[in-house]
Structures are given as structure tokens and as C-alpha cells.
Design a protein around this motif. Structure first.
Motif, PDB file in Angstrom:
ATOM      1  N   ARG A  68       1.023  -1.246   0.007  1.00 34.36           N
ATOM      2  CA  ARG A  68       0.091   0.173  -0.430  1.00 34.36           C
ATOM      3  C   ARG A  68       1.231   0.810   0.205  1.00 34.36           C
ATOM      4  N   VAL A  95      -7.645   1.810   0.127  1.00 34.23           N
ATOM      5  CA  VAL A  95      -7.156   0.249  -0.614  1.00 34.23           C
ATOM      6  C   VAL A  95      -8.543   0.733  -2.352  1.00 34.23           C
ATOM      7  N   MET A 100      -2.121  -1.436  -4.358  1.00 37.65           N
ATOM      8  CA  MET A 100      -1.393  -1.825  -4.513  1.00 37.65           C
ATOM      9  C   MET A 100      -0.118  -2.052  -5.763  1.00 37.65           C
TER      10      MET A 100
END
Length: 189
Positions: A68, A95, A100
């Protein structure tokens, strides 16, 4: 075939549920646990079977935090300054905004291995070897999740190829560009 997979394995409500991507991470860590436990039983390198669970926890946290932060640092630094009044409050924790970065996850795993080695007096190179052996399993599951999410599409191929997959975002981009050639709208598996 047109790609129309649902990224949710189990949709609870709206945009909340269990995603294939999360399940792929879980499967990668479970398989790594099983393989490292098997190796720990057969090797004398300082990592006992009882230590494997803690090591996998370190690696999982390193993967998630590193992945992340890698995305935020390399692709979305504006997320550091983005705050909302609803959960998750801070852009870094959201997220669903970007995701990521694999290279950040790798850096996170290396740091986790070094921290674990230091705390438990285990050879850090041995831990990195374990990660190098088990990492491809996680990457395998991750790539399946990437396909389900319609990410990381392959190269253009002949649309008559039996394993060709047309991704909706590519079909729309070809239609908007006015190109008559549709070969760019499909990718081989």
C-alpha cells in the motif's frame, strides 16, 4: 469471450464483501505457511515449526503495508493529504483508491524479514530464501486475481484465437479512438 468476472467472491452489500483479490492473498499466505512448515521440519537453520506462524504474520504485514505504501509513494502521493469524514478517513488507508504496488510489497517483505531475524536471532538470508521459494506461489494467486479484476491484460492477439479475452475497457477505448481494427481489444490468456 468478453471478460465479465465479478471481483467479489461474496458480495455482502453494495461495494462491501469478500473479494477474489483478498482471497488470493490469503491463499498465498496459507500455502507459504504450509511449505515453510514443511521446510522447517527438514532443515536446521534456526526457524522452528512453532516460529513459522509468527514469521508468516510478519511477512503478511510487510506485504500489505509495503504494498500500500509503495502504491501511495510511487503512484498516488496525494493520498497522504486526502482526509474524509467517513471510514477509512485517510487516503492512505483507502485501498479501493488505487490499490497496492508489488514492488512496495517486496520492500515490505524484506523489511519484515530483517525485523524478524533481528528479534528472534534467525539468519536473515535464510528468511529471504524462504520468501524467495514461497513468493511465486503468492504471485500465482495474485495473477489469477488480477485476471478476475481485469487488470494487467496481455498483449493484443488474433480475435479468433480460442483463448482470447476481450476486456470491456479495451473495447470502449477502441470504440472511442475510432479505430476499425478490433485486434487491440482482446488479449490472450
Amino acid at each position: 469471450m468478453v471478460h465479465d468476472f465479478d471481483p467479489f467472491a461474496l458480495r455482502i452489500s453494495g461495494d462491501f464483501g469478500v473479494r477474489w483479490y483478498g482471497l488470493s492473498y490469503m491463499m498465498g499466505f496459507i500455502c507459504a505457511y504450509i511449505l515453510i512448515t514443511w521446510l522447517a521440519k527438514r532443515q536446521r537453520a534456526g526457524l522452528s515449526v512453532q516460529m513459522v506462524g509468527d514469521f508468516i504474520t510478519y511477512a503478511a504485514i510487510g506485504t500489505l503495508v509495503g504494498g500500500r505504501l509503495g502504491y501511495v509513494l510511487f503512484y498516488g502521493p496525494d493520498l497522504f493529504m486526502k482526509f474524509k469524514s467517513e471510514f477509512p478517513y485517510w487516503g492512505v488507508l483507502a485501498v479501493n483508491e488505487g490499490g497496492m504496488a508489488s514492488h512496495g510489497g517486496i520492500i515490505g517483505i524484506v523489511i519484515a524479514c530483517l525485523l524478524y531475524a533481528r528479534k528472534y536471532s534467525v539468519n536473515s538470508l535464510y528468511l529471504l530464501d524462504l520468501v524467495a521459494v514461497t513468493g511465486p506461489i503468492g504471485v500465482f494467486f495474485g495473477r489469477i486475481a488480477n485476471f478476475i479484476n481485469g487488470e494487467l491484460v496481455g498483449r493484443p492477439c488474433d480475435p479468433t484465437y480460442p483463448l482470447a479475452v476481450k476486456f470491456p475497457q479495451d473495447i470502449v477505448s477502441v470504440a472511442r479512438s475510432g479505430s476499425r481494427e478490433t485486434d487491440g481489444a482482446c488479449s490472450g490468456c
